[in-house]
Design an enzyme around this catalytic site. Structure first.
Site, PDB file in Angstrom:
ATOM      1  N   GLN A  52       0.809  -1.228   0.000  1.00  0.00           N
ATOM      2  CA  GLN A  52       0.000   0.000   0.000  1.00  0.00           C
ATOM      3  C   GLN A  52       0.838   1.272   0.000  1.00  0.00           C
ATOM      4  O   GLN A  52       0.320   2.367  -0.186  1.00  0.00           O
ATOM      5  CB  GLN A  52      -0.925   0.022   1.224  1.00  0.00           C
ATOM      6  N   CYS A  92     -10.595   0.260   3.194  1.00  0.00           N
ATOM      7  CA  CYS A  92      -9.186   0.000   2.908  1.00  0.00           C
ATOM      8  C   CYS A  92      -8.554   1.335   2.540  1.00  0.00           C
ATOM      9  O   CYS A  92      -9.118   2.099   1.753  1.00  0.00           O
ATOM     10  CB  CYS A  92      -9.063  -0.985   1.752  1.00  0.00           C
ATOM     11  N   LEU A  93      -7.384   1.614   3.097  1.00  0.00           N
ATOM     12  CA  LEU A  93      -6.719   2.898   2.823  1.00  0.00           C
ATOM     13  C   LEU A  93      -6.365   3.036   1.343  1.00  0.00           C
ATOM     14  O   LEU A  93      -6.184   4.150   0.860  1.00  0.00           O
ATOM     15  CB  LEU A  93      -5.451   3.031   3.670  1.00  0.00           C
ATOM     16  N   HIS A 134      -7.187  -9.315   6.171  1.00  0.00           N
ATOM     17  CA  HIS A 134      -7.194  -8.206   5.217  1.00  0.00           C
ATOM     18  C   HIS A 134      -5.756  -7.813   4.844  1.00  0.00           C
ATOM     19  O   HIS A 134      -5.425  -7.661   3.668  1.00  0.00           O
ATOM     20  CB  HIS A 134      -7.948  -7.019   5.849  1.00  0.00           C
ATOM     21  N   GLU A 135      -4.903  -7.682   5.875  1.00  0.00           N
ATOM     22  CA  GLU A 135      -3.515  -7.264   5.602  1.00  0.00           C
ATOM     23  C   GLU A 135      -2.737  -8.360   4.881  1.00  0.00           C
ATOM     24  O   GLU A 135      -1.946  -8.077   3.984  1.00  0.00           O
ATOM     25  CB  GLU A 135      -2.804  -6.853   6.896  1.00  0.00           C
ATOM     26  N   HIS A 138      -3.379  -8.397   1.279  1.00  0.00           N
ATOM     27  CA  HIS A 138      -2.605  -7.379   0.548  1.00  0.00           C
ATOM     28  C   HIS A 138      -1.271  -7.937   0.068  1.00  0.00           C
ATOM     29  O   HIS A 138      -0.775  -7.557  -0.986  1.00  0.00           O
ATOM     30  CB  HIS A 138      -2.318  -6.167   1.444  1.00  0.00           C
TER      31      HIS A 138
END
Ligand code: NI
Length: 170
Positions: A52, A92-93, A134-135, A138
């Site tokens: 990210q 989500c960022l 979630h992480e 990624h």
């Protein structure tokens, strides 16, 4: 410490590919983890993965505490146990301005390394389980909205672009 710009869905290739394992646990890595904490807090997120910020490495930071004072990092993480299933909603960022649901385990056990290379295990239920999944997603180039049908995904992406336009320069 310094802030690192967050990249958005389809704006950077690192977000959409499988990240590389970390093999060197040195000062540069420790600094990167500190910068990721700062960047996560600044963005008001409860998790941030290295893709990210445009870095395709298997590193993520998490803090789900209310006081935002219990950060930890997971490096080269692997889910070694999971159970339960529930649709869970998340932002989500990297897809700001949208919330989407995805099927998640309600419990996971993760094996990872810390910034010194030491292995540890962490168990999480509900919110923590969700955040860990979630992480870790990624790090496989998978985002929350990738669970949606292409129609719903396009709607989310349009919302994101609108949001980015609206907040540009702020
Ligand atoms: Ni995310």
């Amino acid at each position: 410490m310094s802030l690192i710009p967050i990249v958005y869905y389809s704006h950077h290739p690192a977000l959409h590919k499988v990240a590389e394992p970390v093999t060197e646990f040195n000062e540069a890595l420790a600094k990167l983890v500190q910068d990721m904490y700062e960047t996560m807090y600044h963005a008001d997120g409860c998790g941030l993965a290295a893709p990210q910020i445009g870095i395709a490495k298997r590193i993520a930071v998490i803090d789900i505490s209310e006081e935002k004072d219990k950060p930890f990092c997971i490096i080269n993480p692997e889910i070694i146990e999971r159970s339960g299933e529930k649709m869970m909603s998340a932002g989500c960022l990297s897809v700001p301005g949208t919330y989407t649901t995805a099927p998640r385990s309600t419990y996971v056990k993760v094996r990872a390394q810390d910034e010194t290379g030491k292995f540890f295990e962490i168990e999480g239920h509900d919110l923590l389980a969700h955040c860990l999944q979630h992480e870790i997603d990624h790090l496989y180039g998978k985002l929350n909205i990738d669970y949606l049908s292409s129609l719903k995904k396009n709607i989310s992406l349009k919302k994101m672009e609108k949001f980015l336009k609206r907040t540009k320069g702020k």
